[in-house]
Write an enzyme that holds these catalytic residues in place. Structure first.
Site, PDB file in Angstrom:
ATOM      1  N   HIS A  48      35.462  98.036  57.409  1.00 41.09           N
ATOM      2  CA  HIS A  48      35.138  98.406  56.029  1.00 41.09           C
ATOM      3  C   HIS A  48      33.797  99.126  55.961  1.00 41.09           C
ATOM      4  O   HIS A  48      33.636 100.103  55.209  1.00 41.09           O
ATOM      5  CB  HIS A  48      35.087  97.160  55.137  1.00 41.09           C
ATOM      6  CG  HIS A  48      36.381  96.412  55.058  1.00 41.09           C
ATOM      7  ND1 HIS A  48      36.570  95.216  55.691  1.00 41.09           N
ATOM      8  CD2 HIS A  48      37.540  96.690  54.412  1.00 41.09           C
ATOM      9  CE1 HIS A  48      37.797  94.778  55.448  1.00 41.09           C
ATOM     10  NE2 HIS A  48      38.405  95.655  54.672  1.00 41.09           N
ATOM     11  N   ARG A 202      42.287  89.328  59.580  1.00 44.27           N
ATOM     12  CA  ARG A 202      43.200  88.313  60.117  1.00 44.27           C
ATOM     13  C   ARG A 202      42.816  87.875  61.527  1.00 44.27           C
ATOM     14  O   ARG A 202      43.323  86.846  62.010  1.00 44.27           O
ATOM     15  CB  ARG A 202      44.634  88.854  60.126  1.00 44.27           C
ATOM     16  CG  ARG A 202      45.176  89.143  58.739  1.00 44.27           C
ATOM     17  CD  ARG A 202      46.609  89.606  58.785  1.00 44.27           C
ATOM     18  NE  ARG A 202      47.103  89.885  57.446  1.00 44.27           N
ATOM     19  CZ  ARG A 202      48.358  90.206  57.172  1.00 44.27           C
ATOM     20  NH1 ARG A 202      49.231  90.306  58.157  1.00 44.27           N
ATOM     21  NH2 ARG A 202      48.734  90.447  55.932  1.00 44.27           N
TER      22      ARG A 202
END
Length: 394
Positions: A48, A202
């Site tokens: 990100h 994840r």
């Protein structure tokens, strides 16, 4: 400009605005430059941050970078635990600010869907039923509906998305074009950890043994890339050598030069037959994944697909042009996805180099951020020793 090259944060962390309502965002002055948006579901990581840095560079010091943090309930299907998804707003705000964001927009579900789940939704069409859409029915309808809403709420000039979620990027790009959204969609290359695993929120759910098995996803993609490069190199040699390579192979064999003869036979084979790029890429990746299915814990393959980036349909063996090799699998209870871009056939030499920078490692990110190191579009020298449990080189 390379959209994936990390850089030093432009804005100090204390300058970020944390907003929770659309009214607050509307009231915030936009500045004199363009506005860029990076949409996330939180649990921010270096992937990100790379998107945020790319947005910061693109809009410059006079532009504005908005990072949205919203866990979208429409994207979670049956059996997918919405409540389990990590929510780390304080840490997300700090990371976003350090990467150069001006605004973190973190609306509530009631703010985004004031009347509850929307009666009218955007459908992803045929592209939304393939691969991820087949495994997670309705997922892309939920993605496009929230993306459309957030584009309206944030009103950006440019929106940045990661290439790791290649099918998501494709359906968003298609939606913006088909429905005339006044926004430019920009894809930013995948960020990888040192061992090759694509960064994902994840990954934190993987135990140490599961993580070792999970390396098969990237190992399979790199194996396909390397096998394709080897075939292309043989075809290039065949083109320069010509068909007499078969005679040379026979002569070398007669002299007992077995290794040289084998090489010459390979060149002759490449000269005599049509390109087999897609089939050899699939086979190389499949071999790695088959090995991983026998590990402890095993990798359970969902799909391996070599697709046309424009519509995500499988490409034929005679295909020429850019394609995406995509994989999805479960290790334990964690489902992971990854992909790599490949170029087949005519013009590959010129375009392949452009796509060797499609992935970034944390090391490259850190080095370039702190010391002006190599750009992401400068391919790193691959290690000579095997990486991961399956012996595939990165």
């Amino acid at each position: 400009m390379d959209e994936s090259r990390p850089s030093q944060p432009v804005r100090p962390s204390h300058s970020v605005h944390l907003l929770h309502t659309a009214a607050e965002l509307r009231d915030l002055p936009r500045g004199t430059g363009a506005r860029a948006v990076v949409m996330t579901m939180g649990a921010l990581h270096e992937g990100h941050a790379t998107l945020i840095r790319a947005a910061r560079r693109r809009v410059g010091p006079h532009g504005q970078v908005v990072v949205t943090v919203f866990v979208n309930p429409l994207q979670f299907g049956a059996g997918e635990d919405l409540d389990r998804y990590p929510r780390t707003l304080d840490a997300d705000t700090e990371l976003a600010a350090a990467a150069g964001a001006d605004v973190v927009f973190a609306p509530s579900a009631d703010e985004v869907y004031p009347g509850g789940e929307p009666q009218i939704r955007i459908t992803a069409g045929p592209m939304g039923t393939l691969l991820e859409g087949a495994s997670r029915p309705g997922h892309f309808d939920g993605v496009l509906t929230v993306v459309a809403k957030l584009l309206h709420l944030t009103a950006p000039d440019i929106a940045f998305y990661g290439q790791k979620d290649a099918q998501q990027l494709a359906v968003i790009t298609r939606m913006a074009a088909d429905l005339n959204f006044p926004v430019e969609i920009v894809g930013v290359p995948t960020v990888r950890e040192e061992d090759g695993l694509a960064l994902s929120s994840r990954n934190r759910y993987l135990s140490a043994p599961e993580r070792r098995t999970a390396l098969a996803l990237s190992a399979a993609l790199f194996a396909a890339r390397d096998r394709l490069a080897a075939e292309e190199a043989l075809r290039a040699r065949a083109a320069s050598t010509g068909h007499p390579a078969q005679d040379r192979a026979a002569a070398l064999a007669a002299l007992g030069e077995d290794r040289a003869a084998a090489d010459a036979h390979a060149v002759a084979y490449a000269a005599a037959g049509p390109p087999h790029g897609p089939s050899v890429a699939r086979a190389a990746a499949r071999a790695v994944l088959d090995d991983a299915a026998r590990l402890d814990p095993p990798l359970t393959l969902d799909y391996l697909a070599l697709v046309d980036p424009s519509d995500f349909t499988e490409i034929p063996d005679a295909y020429e042009g850019e394609a995406i090799l995509a994989v999805a699998a479960k290790v334990g209870t964690t489902r992971l996805i990854d992909n790599i871009r490949l170029v087949f056939g005519a013009g590959r030499a010129g375009t392949a180099a452009a796509h060797q920078g499609d992935t970034l490692t944390d090391a490259a990110t850190s080095d370039a951020a702190t010391s002006g190191g190599p750009a992401a579009d400068t391919p790193a020298t691959p290690p000579t020793t095997p990486q991961g449990p399956l012996g595939a080189t990165r």
